[in-house]
Write an enzyme that holds these catalytic residues in place. Structure first.
Site, PDB file in Angstrom:
ATOM      1  CG  ASP A  82      -0.223  -0.035   2.534  1.00  0.00           C
ATOM      2  OD1 ASP A  82       0.765  -0.794   2.648  1.00  0.00           O
ATOM      3  OD2 ASP A  82      -0.625   0.675   3.472  1.00  0.00           O
ATOM      4  CD  GLU A 113       4.213   0.847   6.722  1.00  0.00           C
ATOM      5  OE1 GLU A 113       5.087   1.202   7.533  1.00  0.00           O
ATOM      6  OE2 GLU A 113       3.671   1.631   5.904  1.00  0.00           O
TER       7      GLU A 113
END
Length: 481
Positions: A77, A144
């Site tokens: 991400d 994350e």
């Protein structure tokens, strides 16, 4: 110059491929599908766990089958942030990259080098046919940037590696061996809407923009302006001098970003509207002087708003402004052991007040649990009129300066660059904090190329630094026995 013409060619090709795919935290479906297809296209063992983490395993090259196995780790991400006047749609568009001298940048948005360059580098190792390496497990985690839920969901039976190389650091002359833990603190509540007489009041939208922003961990010590604080200071003075009422506030979207723009709609009595422009100009001038070194482009603008004439009840307005003014923001404590390293901080990240409800959030970081708890207790105290919840706490990563892996990495760095790297712990959340708890037998380090302005539209990655980082990774993989 085309991005894919840069060296190392394989990294930049993979980086361009993943940057064409929307991959915001909690919206990683497309990038997960892409990574699975990538692993299978190479004929490698590829799996996806229940939350979306992708694991691709590559056997060792010839004669290295019995060397220590290595986990190469990065997160899929990225932070989606854009310029205030941009109409870029992260859900449908790929990042628009360009080369500027020795840097790769994006047009008006975050670049996604955090952690796209790390992911692309791992992909380059997996697709290589001429790089010597031990057995590899490539771990691509999800979420994350918002909650680290991907790392938290991993279980000890998913990985067998002895060594973990996290490729999510942002300075090429450093090796990271520790990080802070943290927690999101969310504040929620309701309020009564007071309908004002449209004949007696005028609505204005105040917009704060031009702030520098940045990462709420690694940039917090730079004392940059926070859009929530700037807007709160502005509103407090306007309430004091013009007795205005707050209709709504909208600032921030992510807790790991120092908010760089935002807006509020206020109601001002008709008999005081003539004083408003001069008062706002005075407030802007004062704040520009306050932040002239860190945020030279700070700007506060206003325009008439056409919204409905509903405002916060007076008690909620007093409570919220008072709490936001008192709420800790920035550095709370520095470490004594490591000069220049922040130990504890708080970032006021989100303020969304509208339609009878308010939601605010901050991110508290610390390598000392007691100090983290002290800050969260302060938030709870100031917002005693609201519901305050701690969400997604994650542990810090305790440094191991005597590890064999660190010694090997330092030697590899010196061989390539003629000097040793700096060894550091950072005031930011790395997944190593969580992974070191799940896989205590693994030795871990984190390193990466120079990335500046992460989590902001000024994000950029240095081309020559990516080349330096690539050589170090190859040397470490070659040297592991």
């Amino acid at each position: 110059m085309s991005i894919t013409a840069l060296e190392p060619n394989s990294i930049w090709q993979h980086f361009e491929a993943i940057n064409a795919i929307p991959r915001a935290s909690n919206k990683e479906e497309q990038i997960i599908e892409f990574m699975v297809a990538f692993g299978k296209s190479l004929g490698l063992q590829t799996s996806v766990d229940t939350v979306g983490n992708v694991i691709i395993k590559k056997p060792a090259t010839k004669s290295r089958e019995h060397h220590k196995s290595v986990v190469l780790q990065g997160h899929l991400d990225m932070v989606h942030q854009k310029e205030a006047d941009s109409n870029f749609d992260f859900d449908t568009q790929g990042i628009q990259m360009y080369v500027d001298g020795d840097w790769v940048k994006a047009k008006g948005t975050t670049l996604g080098a955090d952690n796209g360059i790390g992911v692309a580098t791992i992909m380059a190792i997996l697709s290589s046919k001429d790089i010597a390496h031990p057995p590899i497990e490539a771990l691509f985690t999800i979420d994350e940037e918002k909650g680290m839920t991907g790392a938290m969901a991993l279980t000890e039976d998913q990985l067998r590696g002895n060594i973990l190389l996290n490729l999510d650091s942002e300075e090429d002359d450093e090796i990271t061996i520790g990080c802070a833990g943290g927690v999101d603190v969310e504040i929620k509540g309701k309020y009564n809407i007071k309908i004002l007489d449209a004949k007696e009041y005028e609505l204005y939208e105040i917009t704060v923009n031009g702030l520098t922003g940045g990462h709420s961990g690694v940039d917090i010590h730079l004392n940059r302006a926070n859009a929530i604080q700037v807007l709160t200071e502005c509103l407090q003075e306007l309430i004091s001098t013009l007795d205005c009422r707050i209709h709504s506030i909208q600032v921030g979207t992510l807790t790991n970003v120092i908010p760089r723009n935002g807006s509020a709609i206020i109601a001002i009595r008709e008999d005081k509207t003539a004083l408003f422009p001069e008062e706002l100009e005075s407030i802007q001038s004062k704040l520009q002087k306050k932040y002239k070194d860190t945020d030279p482009e700070l700007n506060i603008a206003s325009e008439i708003s056409e919204n409905a004439m509903g405002v916060l009840d007076i008690q909620t307005q007093k409570n919220l402004i008072s709490a936001l003014m008192k709420m800790p923001n920035g550095v709370h404590a520095m470490t004594k052991e490591i000069p220049g390293l922040v130990q504890t901080s708080n970032n006021i990240a989100i303020a969304n007040i509208a339609e009878s409800a308010f939601f605010m959030a901050c991110h508290t970081r610390s390598s000392v649990d007691a100090e983290r708890d002290e800050l969260t207790d302060q938030v709870k105290k100031y917002f005693s009129f609201a519901t305050v919840t701690e969400v997604g706490p994650y542990p810090g990563w305790a440094p191991r300066p005597d590890s064999e892996l660190l010694s090997l990495a330092k030697a590899c760095y010196k061989k390539l660059n003629g000097e040793f790297p700096a060894i550091k712990s950072i005031h930011a959340g790395l997944e190593c904090g969580i992974l070191s708890g799940t896989f205590p037998h693994m030795q871990m380090i984190s390193f990466g190329p120079n990335i500046l302005g992460a989590h902001s539209p000024e994000e950029r990655v240095q081309i020559s630094s990516v080349q330096k980082f690539w050589k170090l990774l190859i040397e470490i993989l070659h040297s592991i026995e």
